[in-house]
Motif scaffolding. Structure first.
Motif, PDB file in Angstrom:
ATOM      1  N   GLU A  50      -0.605 -14.171  34.164  1.00  0.00           N
ATOM      2  CA  GLU A  50       0.469 -14.981  34.763  1.00  0.00           C
ATOM      3  C   GLU A  50       0.266 -16.456  34.439  1.00  0.00           C
ATOM      4  O   GLU A  50       1.220 -17.171  34.119  1.00  0.00           O
ATOM      5  CB  GLU A  50       0.492 -14.764  36.281  1.00  0.00           C
ATOM      6  N   ALA A  51      -0.984 -16.915  34.516  1.00  0.00           N
ATOM      7  CA  ALA A  51      -1.281 -18.318  34.179  1.00  0.00           C
ATOM      8  C   ALA A  51      -1.007 -18.586  32.709  1.00  0.00           C
ATOM      9  O   ALA A  51      -0.463 -19.637  32.344  1.00  0.00           O
ATOM     10  CB  ALA A  51      -2.740 -18.630  34.513  1.00  0.00           C
ATOM     11  N   LEU A  52      -1.358 -17.645  31.831  1.00  0.00           N
ATOM     12  CA  LEU A  52      -1.114 -17.818  30.405  1.00  0.00           C
ATOM     13  C   LEU A  52       0.378 -17.861  30.094  1.00  0.00           C
ATOM     14  O   LEU A  52       0.812 -18.602  29.202  1.00  0.00           O
ATOM     15  CB  LEU A  52      -1.802 -16.700  29.613  1.00  0.00           C
ATOM     16  N   VAL A  61       0.144 -22.753  24.885  1.00  0.00           N
ATOM     17  CA  VAL A  61      -0.296 -21.537  24.207  1.00  0.00           C
ATOM     18  C   VAL A  61       0.933 -20.823  23.653  1.00  0.00           C
ATOM     19  O   VAL A  61       2.070 -21.093  24.059  1.00  0.00           O
ATOM     20  CB  VAL A  61      -1.079 -20.577  25.151  1.00  0.00           C
ATOM     21  N   ALA A  62       0.673 -19.924  22.720  1.00  0.00           N
ATOM     22  CA  ALA A  62       1.742 -19.113  22.143  1.00  0.00           C
ATOM     23  C   ALA A  62       1.257 -17.671  22.119  1.00  0.00           C
ATOM     24  O   ALA A  62       0.058 -17.404  21.947  1.00  0.00           O
ATOM     25  CB  ALA A  62       2.088 -19.588  20.737  1.00  0.00           C
ATOM     26  N   SER A  63       2.163 -16.737  22.314  1.00  0.00           N
ATOM     27  CA  SER A  63       1.796 -15.322  22.271  1.00  0.00           C
ATOM     28  C   SER A  63       2.300 -14.712  20.968  1.00  0.00           C
ATOM     29  O   SER A  63       3.401 -15.017  20.503  1.00  0.00           O
ATOM     30  CB  SER A  63       2.372 -14.565  23.466  1.00  0.00           C
ATOM     31  N   HIS A  64       1.440 -13.868  20.380  1.00  0.00           N
ATOM     32  CA  HIS A  64       1.774 -13.204  19.127  1.00  0.00           C
ATOM     33  C   HIS A  64       1.590 -11.705  19.313  1.00  0.00           C
ATOM     34  O   HIS A  64       0.621 -11.272  19.960  1.00  0.00           O
ATOM     35  CB  HIS A  64       0.885 -13.714  17.996  1.00  0.00           C
ATOM     36  N   PRO A  65       2.469 -10.891  18.754  1.00  0.00           N
ATOM     37  CA  PRO A  65       2.412  -9.436  18.980  1.00  0.00           C
ATOM     38  C   PRO A  65       1.053  -8.820  18.680  1.00  0.00           C
ATOM     39  O   PRO A  65       0.581  -7.959  19.405  1.00  0.00           O
ATOM     40  CB  PRO A  65       3.493  -8.904  18.026  1.00  0.00           C
ATOM     41  N   ASN A  66       0.398  -9.271  17.622  1.00  0.00           N
ATOM     42  CA  ASN A  66      -0.856  -8.633  17.215  1.00  0.00           C
ATOM     43  C   ASN A  66      -2.103  -9.446  17.560  1.00  0.00           C
ATOM     44  O   ASN A  66      -3.216  -8.956  17.399  1.00  0.00           O
ATOM     45  CB  ASN A  66      -0.852  -8.363  15.702  1.00  0.00           C
TER      46      ASN A  66
END
Length: 219
Positions: A50-52, A61-66
């Motif tokens: 949740e914090a991320l 930060v950024a989220s990437h599928p892999n």
């Protein structure tokens, strides 16, 4: 930096993760290993995720599928964006803060300046955080919640760039002089000098960063 125990658990996790990014303990482009970080913070992965997610919405930060979550890279394009927004918002917000500041707000600004100046003179690693706290101390007395929140977010996004900027020794004394000029004008409520001093300070930092940061690859 000690956690603020007055905050709820979710906010404390968010603040601790954010400080690790802003201080460089989690460097740009580094993958965030959630199992290890959750263990270090003494929390489960659910509140950490949740914090991320909040950090992703803040641009840190950024989220990437892999790859999962990764600390956002430093880029000239983002620096231009963040510092341009600061130029548009922060000088006038400093004026509003100066006009509205009471004795407590004025003393808070003096204390924040003294702490930042000591960190600059000592070449300490917490300069970025103290720089953010000083600039925010000039805005917070305005009492304008949206403005304060916006400036706070921009200062957080610019903090990693400020650390890069102050990595060159010759800029430390200049930064100290510019902060002192800004504070004096702020305490004396000289609104025209506040505007010009804040604009000059932010613009000078951006000019240096343009020379320091490599050009971004073409989109």
């Amino acid at each position: 930096m000690k956690p603020d125990l007055s905050l709820g658990r979710s906010d404390r996790i968010f603040n601790e993760a954010r400080e690790r990014i802003l201080s460089g303990r989690l460097p740009a482009d580094a993958p965030i290993r959630q199992d290890a970080l959750a263990l270090e913070l003494g929390v489960s992965k659910i509140p950490l995720r949740e914090a991320l997610a909040r950090l992703e919405s803040s641009g840190l930060v950024a989220s990437h599928p892999n790859r999962g979550f990764v600390v956002s890279p430093l880029s000239r394009r983002d620096a231009e964006d963040v510092f341009d927004l600061r130029l548009r918002i922060e000088p006038n917000a400093c004026v509003l803060g100066a006009v509205a500041a009471d004795a407590v707000g004025r003393e808070t600004a003096r204390t924040a300046f003294a702490a930042l100046n000591a960190a600059l003179n000592g070449r300490r690693t917490d300069v970025g955080r103290l720089n953010r706290e000083f600039h925010l101390a000039l805005v917070r007395p305005s009492g304008r919640a949206v403005t304060v929140e916006t400036v706070d977010r921009l200062l957080a996004l610019s903090e990693r760039y400020v650390r890069v900027h102050l990595g060159e020794e010759r800029r430390l004394d200049r930064a100290s002089r510019e902060h002192e000029t800004l504070l004096e004008a702020w305490l004396e409520r000289r609104t025209d000098v506040i505007l010009t001093s804040a604009e000059h300070h932010i613009r000078a930092t951006l000019t240096d960063l343009r020379a320091q940061l490599p050009e971004d690859p073409a989109p």
